[in-house]
Design an enzyme around this catalytic site. Structure first.
Site, PDB file in Angstrom:
ATOM      1  N   SER A 242       0.777  -1.431   0.030  1.00  0.00           N
ATOM      2  CA  SER A 242      -0.033  -0.070  -0.047  1.00  0.00           C
ATOM      3  C   SER A 242       0.916   1.252  -0.081  1.00  0.00           C
ATOM      4  O   SER A 242       0.588   2.203  -0.785  1.00  0.00           O
ATOM      5  CB  SER A 242      -1.062  -0.087   1.053  1.00  0.00           C
ATOM      6  OG  SER A 242      -0.274  -0.179   2.376  1.00  0.00           O
ATOM      7  N   HIS A 272      -1.966  -9.004   1.327  1.00  0.00           N
ATOM      8  CA  HIS A 272      -1.702  -7.635   2.202  1.00  0.00           C
ATOM      9  C   HIS A 272      -2.755  -7.394   3.199  1.00  0.00           C
ATOM     10  O   HIS A 272      -3.253  -8.225   3.805  1.00  0.00           O
ATOM     11  CB  HIS A 272      -1.371  -6.617   1.150  1.00  0.00           C
ATOM     12  CG  HIS A 272      -1.148  -5.304   1.636  1.00  0.00           C
ATOM     13  ND1 HIS A 272      -0.208  -5.158   2.731  1.00  0.00           N
ATOM     14  CD2 HIS A 272      -0.882  -3.921   1.145  1.00  0.00           C
ATOM     15  CE1 HIS A 272       0.107  -4.013   2.916  1.00  0.00           C
ATOM     16  NE2 HIS A 272      -0.229  -3.144   2.210  1.00  0.00           N
ATOM     17  N   HIS A 319       5.268 -13.490   6.888  1.00  0.00           N
ATOM     18  CA  HIS A 319       5.596 -11.897   6.332  1.00  0.00           C
ATOM     19  C   HIS A 319       6.890 -11.765   5.737  1.00  0.00           C
ATOM     20  O   HIS A 319       7.765 -12.745   5.599  1.00  0.00           O
ATOM     21  CB  HIS A 319       6.101 -11.298   7.833  1.00  0.00           C
ATOM     22  CG  HIS A 319       5.904  -9.515   7.658  1.00  0.00           C
ATOM     23  ND1 HIS A 319       6.723  -8.612   7.147  1.00  0.00           N
ATOM     24  CD2 HIS A 319       4.797  -8.818   7.866  1.00  0.00           C
ATOM     25  CE1 HIS A 319       6.213  -7.537   6.981  1.00  0.00           C
ATOM     26  NE2 HIS A 319       4.881  -7.479   7.158  1.00  0.00           N
ATOM     27  N   ARG A 328       2.723  -6.228  16.606  1.00  0.00           N
ATOM     28  CA  ARG A 328       1.492  -5.329  16.369  1.00  0.00           C
ATOM     29  C   ARG A 328       0.434  -6.637  16.878  1.00  0.00           C
ATOM     30  O   ARG A 328      -0.670  -6.437  17.331  1.00  0.00           O
ATOM     31  CB  ARG A 328       1.111  -4.958  15.024  1.00  0.00           C
ATOM     32  CG  ARG A 328       2.049  -4.036  14.589  1.00  0.00           C
ATOM     33  CD  ARG A 328       1.887  -3.507  13.201  1.00  0.00           C
ATOM     34  NE  ARG A 328       2.186  -4.662  12.330  1.00  0.00           N
ATOM     35  CZ  ARG A 328       2.246  -4.402  10.880  1.00  0.00           C
ATOM     36  NH1 ARG A 328       1.540  -3.563  10.184  1.00  0.00           N
ATOM     37  NH2 ARG A 328       2.258  -5.719  10.129  1.00  0.00           N
ATOM     38  N   ASP A 374      -2.515  -9.255  11.364  1.00  0.00           N
ATOM     39  CA  ASP A 374      -3.777  -9.566  10.814  1.00  0.00           C
ATOM     40  C   ASP A 374      -4.208 -11.079  11.445  1.00  0.00           C
ATOM     41  O   ASP A 374      -5.644 -11.221  11.365  1.00  0.00           O
ATOM     42  CB  ASP A 374      -3.833  -9.993   9.403  1.00  0.00           C
ATOM     43  CG  ASP A 374      -3.574  -8.558   8.539  1.00  0.00           C
ATOM     44  OD1 ASP A 374      -4.051  -7.607   8.937  1.00  0.00           O
ATOM     45  OD2 ASP A 374      -3.038  -8.907   7.624  1.00  0.00           O
TER      46      ASP A 374
HETATM   47  N1  NMX Z   1       0.427 -19.842   4.887  1.00  0.00           N
HETATM   48  C1  NMX Z   1       0.980 -20.960   3.798  1.00  0.00           C
HETATM   49  N2  NMX Z   1       2.144 -20.728   2.989  1.00  0.00           N
HETATM   50  C2  NMX Z   1       2.673 -19.745   3.281  1.00  0.00           C
HETATM   51  C3  NMX Z   1       2.525 -18.645   4.313  1.00  0.00           C
HETATM   52  C4  NMX Z   1       1.490 -19.105   4.933  1.00  0.00           C
HETATM   53  N3  NMX Z   1       0.857 -18.220   5.932  1.00  0.00           N
HETATM   54  N4  NMX Z   1       3.341 -17.764   4.248  1.00  0.00           N
HETATM   55  C5  NMX Z   1       4.262 -17.975   3.060  1.00  0.00           C
HETATM   56  N5  NMX Z   1       3.869 -19.198   2.611  1.00  0.00           N
HETATM   57  C6  NMX Z   1       4.586 -19.815   1.536  1.00  0.00           C
HETATM   58  C7  NMX Z   1       4.566 -18.908   0.505  1.00  0.00           C
HETATM   59  O1  NMX Z   1       3.383 -19.051  -0.310  1.00  0.00           O
HETATM   60  C8  NMX Z   1       5.745 -19.595  -0.701  1.00  0.00           C
HETATM   61  O2  NMX Z   1       5.287 -20.692  -1.256  1.00  0.00           O
HETATM   62  P1  NMX Z   1       5.834 -21.251  -2.685  1.00  0.00           P
HETATM   63  O3  NMX Z   1       7.309 -21.005  -2.559  1.00  0.00           O
HETATM   64  O4  NMX Z   1       5.223 -22.383  -2.954  1.00  0.00           O
HETATM   65  O5  NMX Z   1       5.278 -19.773  -3.576  1.00  0.00           O
HETATM   66  C9  NMX Z   1       6.776 -19.508   0.636  1.00  0.00           C
HETATM   67  O6  NMX Z   1       5.846 -20.130   1.838  1.00  0.00           O
HETATM   68  C10 NMX Z   1       7.822 -18.808   0.984  1.00  0.00           C
HETATM   69  O7  NMX Z   1       7.170 -17.646   1.095  1.00  0.00           O
HETATM   70  P2  NMX Z   1       8.097 -16.455   2.004  1.00  0.00           P
HETATM   71  O8  NMX Z   1       9.248 -16.128   1.541  1.00  0.00           O
HETATM   72  O9  NMX Z   1       7.870 -16.993   3.225  1.00  0.00           O
HETATM   73  O10 NMX Z   1       6.950 -15.182   2.110  1.00  0.00           O
HETATM   74  P3  NMX Z   1       6.742 -14.097   0.864  1.00  0.00           P
HETATM   75  O11 NMX Z   1       7.593 -12.663   1.491  1.00  0.00           O
HETATM   76  O12 NMX Z   1       6.628 -14.547  -0.360  1.00  0.00           O
HETATM   77  O13 NMX Z   1       5.113 -13.750   1.331  1.00  0.00           O
HETATM   78  C11 NMX Z   1       3.289 -13.105   2.796  1.00  0.00           C
HETATM   79  C12 NMX Z   1       4.742 -12.837   2.439  1.00  0.00           C
HETATM   80  C13 NMX Z   1       2.850 -12.364   4.038  1.00  0.00           C
HETATM   81  C14 NMX Z   1       2.661 -12.862   1.566  1.00  0.00           C
HETATM   82  C15 NMX Z   1       3.009 -14.602   3.155  1.00  0.00           C
HETATM   83  O14 NMX Z   1       3.502 -15.113   4.172  1.00  0.00           O
HETATM   84  C16 NMX Z   1       1.621 -15.025   3.128  1.00  0.00           C
HETATM   85  O15 NMX Z   1       0.851 -15.392   2.046  1.00  0.00           O
HETATM   86  N6  NMX Z   1       0.693 -14.928   4.487  1.00  0.00           N
HETATM   87  C17 NMX Z   1      -0.594 -15.272   4.397  1.00  0.00           C
HETATM   88  C18 NMX Z   1      -1.530 -13.909   3.970  1.00  0.00           C
HETATM   89  C19 NMX Z   1      -1.199 -12.827   5.152  1.00  0.00           C
HETATM   90  O16 NMX Z   1      -1.361 -13.114   6.361  1.00  0.00           O
HETATM   91  N7  NMX Z   1      -0.775 -11.517   4.599  1.00  0.00           N
HETATM   92  C20 NMX Z   1      -0.828 -10.437   5.490  1.00  0.00           C
HETATM   93  C21 NMX Z   1       0.384  -9.767   5.713  1.00  0.00           C
HETATM   94  C22 NMX Z   1       0.399  -8.877   6.586  1.00  0.00           C
HETATM   95  N8  NMX Z   1      -0.370  -7.649   5.948  1.00  0.00           N
HETATM   96  O17 NMX Z   1      -1.187  -7.239   6.683  1.00  0.00           O
HETATM   97  O18 NMX Z   1      -0.109  -7.115   4.895  1.00  0.00           O
HETATM   98  C1  MLT Z   2       2.183  -3.945   6.347  1.00  0.00           C
HETATM   99  O1  MLT Z   2       1.465  -3.795   7.590  1.00  0.00           O
HETATM  100  O2  MLT Z   2       2.062  -3.213   5.398  1.00  0.00           O
HETATM  101  C2  MLT Z   2       2.301  -5.723   6.282  1.00  0.00           C
HETATM  102  O3  MLT Z   2       2.613  -5.981   7.372  1.00  0.00           O
HETATM  103  C3  MLT Z   2       3.083  -5.885   4.894  1.00  0.00           C
HETATM  104  C4  MLT Z   2       4.474  -5.516   4.735  1.00  0.00           C
HETATM  105  O4  MLT Z   2       5.102  -4.879   5.765  1.00  0.00           O
HETATM  106  O5  MLT Z   2       5.114  -5.855   3.975  1.00  0.00           O
END
Ligand code: NMX
Ligand code: MLT
Length: 435
Positions: A242, A272, A319, A328, A374
């Site tokens: 964002s 996100h 994350h 948080r 979240d």
């Molecule tokens: N559940 C299952 N698999 C996961 C998760 C999770 N919570 N988090 C990461 N992975 C997987 C990810 O999909 C990836 O799989 P692949 O190699 O098959 O594509 C692998 O683990 C490596 O990913 P990371 O490097 O650990 O994470 P990345 O930096 O790519 O993504 C998020 C970060 C936050 C997008 C990821 O952890 C996620 O999808 N979490 C669940 C959604 C979420 O809670 N998002 C909110 C973030 C905070 N916010 O408010 O913005």
């Molecule tokens: C945020 O608050 O923006 C989320 O934790 C995602 C991030 O920092 O990448």
């Protein structure tokens, strides 16, 4: 010029000079090596942005202008001695880099209360033109764009303004926009979930307290929760989707409304901000499919493993930068333990916290198995009666305006140019390893 703008200019002037000097005298200095993996997996860890409002440490979490959330709970002005910090205070801190006095916070609060009073009627007409079941984020973003008819920024551009002065109309637009977002969010909430039975603003209330009031959740505890919620979601340095999207669109000298709407479109993605809604969706589906409101840890573990086996993510966990439990998350758990210990959703969030990190670790690929902001925010809001979870990302967005829009003012103060990274095709990347 009002005292806050004057102060901002005084603080910014030497910083702006430092940026110019760095570019002029050290523009050719190599500051970082970049790997193929970083470029092809989301540019993680590449320093590509200048942001002063906050900084994220992978182990410790967010610091706003150097202060942790726990420090800010003590140092920022509060409505009550035992209460939560006021969002007006964190805005002032992010903007100026200085801790505000009670008077500073009152000034910001009054400014926002005044500026919230003059939202043009067409903005509400735009919301009303959308189907009632259009997602609240669709309604929110349309309203933000509709408000851009008010923008002085473009008019200033057309008058031939000196580019070093752009921060001024940007500041004015940002203050208007932040002031009006709670009214818009509450309007959408009451329209969608309470038969359009709207509640007028109470200008004597603070920005977040007023949001809780206009939503119809006016207990003292709900106002306290809203203040805390608005503070902790406000900023997460410059690279999150964002903030980055807002900044990128702003670099084309788009007005604050266009820029913020871009950021909010990013917030609406499930990886996100929409994760706060998806957490509740996942929890409720889990309860339904297991057939109990009080599942055991063993049952939750099995359900989490099944989610992963289906190629889905467990929302609220993981994350891109953090490598420990998000502070948080912890601060919200502390709030729950203070006001509503042992409510069913908080107990469930705790049980999930006990098992999901191990499940994620066992995949061997998740970089951070710990909960993010979240994982618990929806359980907390629900426990205070705000259980219509399709509104949650809008609430995140109202809070996020404080950080990303402050960053936008600083972008114009720094005079940052249009952003335009280089892209390459696959052949180019393959050629890099051939050599
Ligand atoms: N559940 C299952 N698999 C996961 C998760 C999770 N919570 N988090 C990461 N992975 C997987 C990810 O999909 C990836 O799989 P692949 O190699 O098959 O594509 C692998 O683990 C490596 O990913 P990371 O490097 O650990 O994470 P990345 O930096 O790519 O993504 C998020 C970060 C936050 C997008 C990821 O952890 C996620 O999808 N979490 C669940 C959604 C979420 O809670 N998002 C909110 C973030 C905070 N916010 O408010 O913005
Ligand atoms: C945020 O608050 O923006 C989320 O934790 C995602 C991030 O920092 O990448």
């Amino acid at each position: 010029m009002d005292y806050l703008k004057k102060k901002l200019l005084d603080i910014a002037t030497p910083e702006v000079e430092s940026v110019r000097k760095l570019v002029k005298e050290h523009g050719d200095t190599v500051i970082q090596e970049i790997t193929m993996g970083q470029v092809l997996t989301g540019m993680k860890g590449i320093v590509g942005l200048l942001t002063c409002t906050s900084k994220l440490d992978p182990e410790e979490g967010i610091r706003f202008r150097g202060y942790s959330i726990n420090e800010l709970k003590e140092k920022l002005p509060r409505m009550h001695d035992d209460g939560e910090p006021l969002p007006e205070g964190i805005f002032y801190l992010m903007l100026t880099g200085e801790l505000p006095t009670n008077e500073d916070v009152k000034y910001v609060s009054n400014q926002w209360a005044q500026r919230a009073q003059s939202i043009p009627s067409h903005v509400f007409n735009v919301i009303e033109a959308l189907p009632i079941d259009a997602h609240p984020m669709i309604q929110f973003n349309n309203a933000i764009l509709a408000m851009s008819t008010e923008s002085q920024f473009r008019k200033a551009h057309l008058t031939g303004m000196d580019k070093k002065d752009y921060w001024d109309p940007m500041y004015e637009g940002v203050m208007d926009l932040i002031a009006r977002l709670p009214v818009i969010a509450a309007y959408i909430y009451r329209r969608v979930f309470h038969n359009g039975n709207h509640i007028a603003a109470d200008p004597s209330l603070d920005w977040a307290g007023n949001l809780a009031h206009m939503m119809g959740h006016s207990s003292e505890e709900a106002k306290r929760l809203m203040r805390l919620y608005m503070v902790i979601h406000s900023d997460h340095e410059g690279g999150n989707v964002s903030a980055h999207a807002t900044h990128l669109v702003g670099s084309a000298l788009s007005n604050p409304y266009y820029s913020f709407a871009a950021g909010m479109n990013g917030l609406a993605g499930p990886l996100h901000g929409m994760a706060n809604q998806d957490v509740m969706h996942w929890l409720n589906k889990l309860k339904r499919e297991i057939g109990t409101d009080d599942p055991s840890e063993e049952q939750i573990k099995k359900y989490a493993e099944e989610t992963i086996a289906k190629g889905q993510v467990i929302p609220g966990y993981g994350h891109a930068v953090l490598r420990k439990t998000d502070p948080r998350f912890q601060v919200q758990l502390d709030f729950a333990n203070k006001y509503i210990p042992d409510t069913p959703y908080i107990k469930l969030a705790n049980k999930i916290y006990n098992v999901v990190p191990e499940v994620l670790k066992s995949t061997g690929k998740v970089q951070n198995p710990w909960p993010n902001v979240d994982a618990i925010s929806g359980s907390l809001l629900t426990s205070f009666g705000i259980d219509e979870y399709r509104i949650y990302t809008v609430l995140f967005g109202v809070s996020r305006s404080l950080g990303v829009l402050t960053q936008l003012i600083w972008d114009r103060l720094y005079g940052l140019p249009i952003e335009r990274p280089k892209s390459q095709n696959l052949q180019w990347f393959e050629d890099q390893v051939k050599n």
